[in-house]
Design a protein around this motif. Structure first.
Motif, short mmCIF file in Angstrom:
data_model
loop_
_atom_site.label_atom_id
_atom_site.label_comp_id
_atom_site.label_asym_id
_atom_site.label_seq_id
_atom_site.Cartn_x
_atom_site.Cartn_y
_atom_site.Cartn_z
N LEU A 1 -11.43 26.75 24.82
CA LEU A 1 -12.05 26.95 23.41
C LEU A 1 -12.05 25.62 22.20
O LEU A 1 -11.05 25.21 23.04
N ILE A 2 -13.07 24.98 22.04
CA ILE A 2 -13.13 24.11 21.34
C ILE A 2 -12.82 24.00 19.80
O ILE A 2 -12.81 24.85 19.58
N ASP A 3 -11.63 23.24 20.18
CA ASP A 3 -10.60 22.74 18.76
C ASP A 3 -11.67 21.77 17.93
O ASP A 3 -11.34 20.35 18.60
N TRP A 4 -12.22 21.96 16.68
CA TRP A 4 -13.26 21.18 16.35
C TRP A 4 -11.96 20.26 15.63
O TRP A 4 -13.12 18.82 15.35
N LYS A 5 -10.91 20.23 15.74
CA LYS A 5 -10.47 19.68 15.00
C LYS A 5 -10.03 17.81 15.59
O LYS A 5 -9.15 16.79 15.69
N GLN A 6 -10.03 18.32 17.12
CA GLN A 6 -9.84 17.40 18.00
C GLN A 6 -10.22 16.73 17.63
O GLN A 6 -11.24 16.06 16.92
N ASP A 7 -10.45 15.21 18.50
CA ASP A 7 -11.01 13.87 18.52
C ASP A 7 -12.16 13.77 19.00
O ASP A 7 -12.11 14.64 20.35
N ALA A 8 -13.22 14.01 19.04
CA ALA A 8 -14.51 13.05 19.65
C ALA A 8 -14.81 13.43 21.32
O ALA A 8 -15.57 14.06 21.48
N MET A 9 -14.08 12.45 20.77
CA MET A 9 -13.72 11.98 22.70
C MET A 9 -12.95 12.85 23.44
O MET A 9 -13.77 13.33 24.57
N ALA A 10 -11.91 13.80 22.45
CA ALA A 10 -11.23 14.78 23.58
C ALA A 10 -12.14 15.96 23.52
O ALA A 10 -11.82 17.24 24.98
N ILE A 11 -12.50 15.92 22.66
CA ILE A 11 -14.08 17.26 23.06
C ILE A 11 -15.10 16.77 24.04
O ILE A 11 -15.47 17.74 24.76
N PRO B 1 -15.21 26.93 33.73
CA PRO B 1 -15.78 27.89 32.91
C PRO B 1 -16.80 28.11 31.97
O PRO B 1 -17.45 28.85 31.71
N GLY B 2 -17.55 26.74 30.68
CA GLY B 2 -18.12 26.31 30.11
C GLY B 2 -17.05 25.81 28.90
O GLY B 2 -16.31 26.64 28.21
N ALA B 3 -17.14 25.05 27.99
CA ALA B 3 -16.48 24.92 26.68
C ALA B 3 -17.22 25.96 25.92
O ALA B 3 -18.57 26.03 26.38
N ARG B 4 -16.53 26.61 25.25
CA ARG B 4 -17.24 27.68 24.25
C ARG B 4 -16.54 27.72 23.28
O ARG B 4 -15.79 27.03 22.17
N THR B 5 -17.40 27.96 21.83
CA THR B 5 -17.28 28.05 19.97
C THR B 5 -17.80 28.80 19.75
O THR B 5 -18.69 30.13 20.91
N SER B 6 -18.46 29.20 18.37
CA SER B 6 -19.13 29.56 17.76
C SER B 6 -20.05 29.61 16.79
O SER B 6 -19.87 28.67 16.28
#
Length: 325
Positions: free
Chosen positions: A212-222, A233-238
């Motif tokens: 699950l992507i936490d968009w509050k993280q730093d761009a490089m961390a994402i 398995p793939g990073a996911r959001t909605s």
């Protein structure tokens, strides 16, 4: 001396190690792998990659539910191996097996131990932004990846490398190092180096939370998370009420600062692509996959889907999380 080898492995990572043994004329008396598992739309039983490779080479294959079962240990005793080689097998070996061969059991582990002991060393290294990894050939003991080391080989991790690319390179490196280690053992030249436990870290098995992507993280961390989960398995959001997998992103170093919230789409259209605000910095989504659709480039996605600036990613995780892509 032609060593009698029992090989234990299951996934794709272990196949080059098995092939290296055969190419270098080691006597692989048996291959042990996990039981066939259902897969695909029809849920038909599928052999592991190691089983498929072993059968293609005419090797005997054993698939115990649990290697600690007395009946299987008796089988191992009858096989009379000089050494047992383990590569991503998927079961913990009991002391009775560890102590069975004269030369013990050695493991092909996909990290530079003592860093990243555990089940997911390649994924975790990339997710954590490491710039280097490698393979360790180690003597197995009763701990989790704690045994003395025979050989190590280093491998750089490029800034755009995915877990799939690094996995394949490490698998090939593991095969080469395994043969080198066995030659040292055969010739009585091996020197075991104890691990420094205080430098260890644990590479826990991946969970749904890790995807699950936490968009509050730093761009490089994402970006590192996306690289570290591609192709599985793939990073996911909605997006609205649908699951959205993100397969490739770029960090936009010089993008102007904005007051947008993390996960908010800044630009979506034309040749510019999809720009998303994070907790610190802006990401451009380059490749993605909407629930029920194929993977596609951002430009192709935008030609067939409405995505307005100001839209928010990740707001419907609870309803989107159960669907497949």
């Amino acid at each position: 001396m032609n060593m009698r080898v029992v090989f234990m492995g299951t996934p794709d990572f272990a196949v080059p190690a098995l092939q290296a043994l055969l190419q270098n004329n080691y006597e692989v008396v048996a291959v042990v792998t996990q039981p066939d598992k259902p897969g695909g739309r029809g849920k038909k039983l599928r052999p592991s990659p190691v089983k498929a490779a072993a059968l293609a080479s005419g090797l005997a294959v054993y698939q115990p539910e649990k290697v600690r079962e007395p009946d299987f240990i008796e089988v191992l005793k009858e096989l009379n191996p000089d050494i047992i080689v383990v590569a991503a097998f998927g079961q913990i070996l009991p002391a009775e097996i560890l102590d069975l061969p004269p030369y013990g059991c050695i493991n092909v582990h996909a990290s530079l131990l003592p860093a990243y002991r555990g089940a997911a060393p390649i994924h975790r290294a990339i997710i954590n932004g490491e710039r280097q990894t490698g393979v360790t050939i180690m003597q197995m003991d009763r701990g989790l990846d704690t045994g003395a080391m025979l050989l190590q080989g280093e491998l750089p991790i490029g800034s755009e490398d995915t877990v799939g690319l690094v996995h394949d390179r490490l698998a090939e490196l593991g095969g080469r190092l395994l043969v080198e280690a066995l030659e040292l053992i055969k010739n009585g030249q091996v020197q075991f180096v104890p691990q420094q436990d205080h430098l260890s870290c644990y590479a826990a098995m991946l969970t749904r939370e890790d995807e699950l992507i936490d968009w509050k993280q730093d761009a490089m961390a994402i970006k590192n998370q996306v690289r570290g989960l591609n192709p599985w398995p793939g990073a996911r959001t909605s997006l609205a009420d649908k699951l959205l997998k993100i397969w490739r992103v770029s960090v936009m170093e010089d993008y102007p600062a904005s007051s947008a919230e993390p996960g908010q789409v800044l630009v979506a259209g034309g040749n510019q692509g999809i720009f998303v605000q994070t907790g610190n910095g802006v990401l451009r989504i380059d490749e993605l996959q909407l629930q029920g659709k194929k993977r596609m480039q951002a430009a192709e996605f935008l030609r067939g889907n409405q995505l307005a600036a100001g839209s928010k990613l990740g707001e419907e995780e609870s309803s989107a999380g159960g669907g497949g892509v």
